[in-house]
Design an enzyme around this catalytic site. Structure first.
Site, PDB file in Angstrom:
ATOM      1  N   LYS A 299       0.845  -1.206   0.000  1.00 17.12           N
ATOM      2  CA  LYS A 299       0.000   0.000   0.000  1.00 17.12           C
ATOM      3  C   LYS A 299       0.881   1.257   0.000  1.00 17.12           C
ATOM      4  O   LYS A 299       0.631   2.200  -0.745  1.00 17.12           O
ATOM      5  CB  LYS A 299      -0.930   0.001   1.221  1.00 17.12           C
ATOM      6  CG  LYS A 299      -2.081  -1.002   1.105  1.00 17.12           C
ATOM      7  CD  LYS A 299      -2.856  -1.182   2.407  1.00 17.12           C
ATOM      8  CE  LYS A 299      -3.895  -2.279   2.297  1.00 17.12           C
ATOM      9  NZ  LYS A 299      -4.614  -2.559   3.548  1.00 17.12           N
TER      10      LYS A 299
ATOM     11  N   GLN B  75      -4.424  -1.176   9.846  1.00 18.85           N
ATOM     12  CA  GLN B  75      -4.385  -2.505   9.228  1.00 18.85           C
ATOM     13  C   GLN B  75      -4.982  -3.542  10.181  1.00 18.85           C
ATOM     14  O   GLN B  75      -4.652  -3.601  11.364  1.00 18.85           O
ATOM     15  CB  GLN B  75      -2.931  -2.866   8.853  1.00 18.85           C
ATOM     16  CG  GLN B  75      -2.776  -4.160   8.085  1.00 18.85           C
ATOM     17  CD  GLN B  75      -3.448  -4.152   6.711  1.00 18.85           C
ATOM     18  OE1 GLN B  75      -3.558  -3.116   6.060  1.00 18.85           O
ATOM     19  NE2 GLN B  75      -3.921  -5.299   6.272  1.00 18.85           N
TER      20      GLN B  75
ATOM     21  N   ASP C  83     -10.968   3.403   4.501  1.00 16.63           N
ATOM     22  CA  ASP C  83     -11.286   1.974   4.467  1.00 16.63           C
ATOM     23  C   ASP C  83     -12.793   1.745   4.526  1.00 16.63           C
ATOM     24  O   ASP C  83     -13.265   0.633   4.281  1.00 16.63           O
ATOM     25  CB  ASP C  83     -10.659   1.278   5.689  1.00 16.63           C
ATOM     26  CG  ASP C  83      -9.467   0.404   5.318  1.00 16.63           C
ATOM     27  OD1 ASP C  83      -9.446  -0.116   4.191  1.00 16.63           O
ATOM     28  OD2 ASP C  83      -8.574   0.250   6.168  1.00 16.63           O
TER      29      ASP C  83
HETATM   30  N1  GUN Z   1      -6.882  -6.459   6.383  1.00 11.63           N
HETATM   31  C1  GUN Z   1      -7.267  -7.197   5.313  1.00 11.63           C
HETATM   32  N2  GUN Z   1      -7.857  -6.401   4.385  1.00 11.63           N
HETATM   33  C2  GUN Z   1      -7.843  -5.149   4.882  1.00 11.63           C
HETATM   34  C3  GUN Z   1      -8.308  -3.896   4.376  1.00 11.63           C
HETATM   35  O1  GUN Z   1      -8.874  -3.762   3.280  1.00 11.63           O
HETATM   36  N3  GUN Z   1      -8.102  -2.826   5.197  1.00 11.63           N
HETATM   37  C4  GUN Z   1      -7.511  -2.934   6.418  1.00 11.63           C
HETATM   38  N4  GUN Z   1      -7.366  -1.836   7.157  1.00 11.63           N
HETATM   39  N5  GUN Z   1      -7.080  -4.087   6.912  1.00 11.63           N
HETATM   40  C5  GUN Z   1      -7.249  -5.185   6.141  1.00 11.63           C
END
Ligand code: GUN
Length: 296
Positions: free
Chosen positions: A53, A97, A120
């Site tokens: 990311k 995350q 998110d």
């Molecule tokens: N863990 C797995 N997928 C995601 C996501 O799309 N966002 C976040 N913050 N954590 C994750």
């Protein structure tokens, strides 16, 4: 590439390229979109996700700050960091995350993020708006799936759409997205989960099958009907002594047996994963743009 393959890698790159122009526009107005990331612990998958990311943001011209905390960190310190990001004008999007270590309350943590910086789309306010069909930040994986289907002209309207998995990140928001009364939605959605009796009865009826359980290659060819569209959200590591890294990445769907019956299918890797990242960048740019529209 075979036209049955829903190529999220290429589409994701295309979207990221187009975002670069919007980032330049923002920069010409004196604003650099910024993403604040919080990573707790060293869950190997989370470390990889956060690194990709960050890299993708940098390539698109998005500024990032990542705070990495040891798994033993207390809740208060995480909340303080979120508050710092909430109050930092350079930050337009905040991402915590997931998963978090068990001693950190996930729901409480996500509520600390300002809804207007919740790229998110996990804050209850944004999830509520999603359910009501209002404009909001949509969680990145569900949004990426819908964008991928749109790009390939796969319209879920009226289709038996079976979602395997009821997570807050994928299954629940995706179900809500696909039942809205609007274009590229209007699906007839079934959500299956660990307590569903006779999963195969449902998967066999699916015109569109979305697998998001996190169980390696559990969906086999004899569980789907001919002509099904398959979206595989799974990213499971399986040991493979012949692979360079000693493992290979597989989906929740057994590709070799499902591919011959499918009308279209996402590969793993190179399907949903790159779309999720593209949508995170897109939501961050959108957040910066809407801040300018509201007057800075
Ligand atoms: N863990 C797995 N997928 C995601 C996501 O799309 N966002 C976040 N913050 N954590 C994750």
């Amino acid at each position: 590439m075979n036209n049955k393959i829903l190529d999220g890698k290429t589409l994701g790159m295309k979207i990221r390229e187009s975002l670069k122009e919007r980032v330049e526009q923002l920069k010409s107005k004196g604003v650099t979109p910024g993403l604040g990331v919080i990573l707790v612990g060293e869950n190997p998958a989370s470390v990889i996700y956060v690194n990709s990311k960050e890299k993708a943001c940098q390539k698109a011209g998005i500024f990032t700050i990542t705070r990495r905390f040891p798994a033993e960190i207390d809740e208060k310190t995480i909340f303080q960091k979120i508050d710092e990001f909430n109050n930092d004008d350079r930050i337009h999007g905040i991402l915590v995350q997931l998963p978090l270590p068990p001693h950190i309350n996930e729901a409480k943590t996500l509520r600390k993020i300002l809804p207007e910086k919740d790229v998110d789309g996990f804050h209850p306010m944004n999830l509520g708006k999603l359910m009501l069909g209002e404009e909001t930040f949509v969680p990145c994986t569900p949004l990426g799936i819908v964008e991928l289907m749109k790009y390939y002209g796969i319209n879920p309207e009226g289709k038996n759409t079976v979602i395997l998995g009821r997570s807050n990140i994928v299954g629940k928001p995706l179900a809500n997205l696909l039942i809205q009364k609007r274009e590229w939605s209007n699906a007839t959605v079934t959500v299956c989960h660990t307590k569903t009796e006779n999963i195969t009865k449902h998967t066999k009826k699916a015109d569109i099958l979305i697998a998001a359980m996190g169980r390696a290659e559990i969906i086999k060819g004899d569980m789907v009907k001919r002509g099904v569209v398959v979206i595989d959200v799974g990213q499971n590591k399986v040991i493979d002594p012949e692979a360079k890294k000693g493992y290979r990445l597989v989906g929740d769907v057994e590709f070799s047996s499902v591919f011959p019956k499918a009308k279209a299918i996402t590969p793993v890797p190179g399907g949903v994963g790159p779309m999720t990242i593209a949508m995170l960048l897109s939501n961050t740019v959108k957040s910066a743009e809407s801040k300018i529209e509201k007057g800075g």
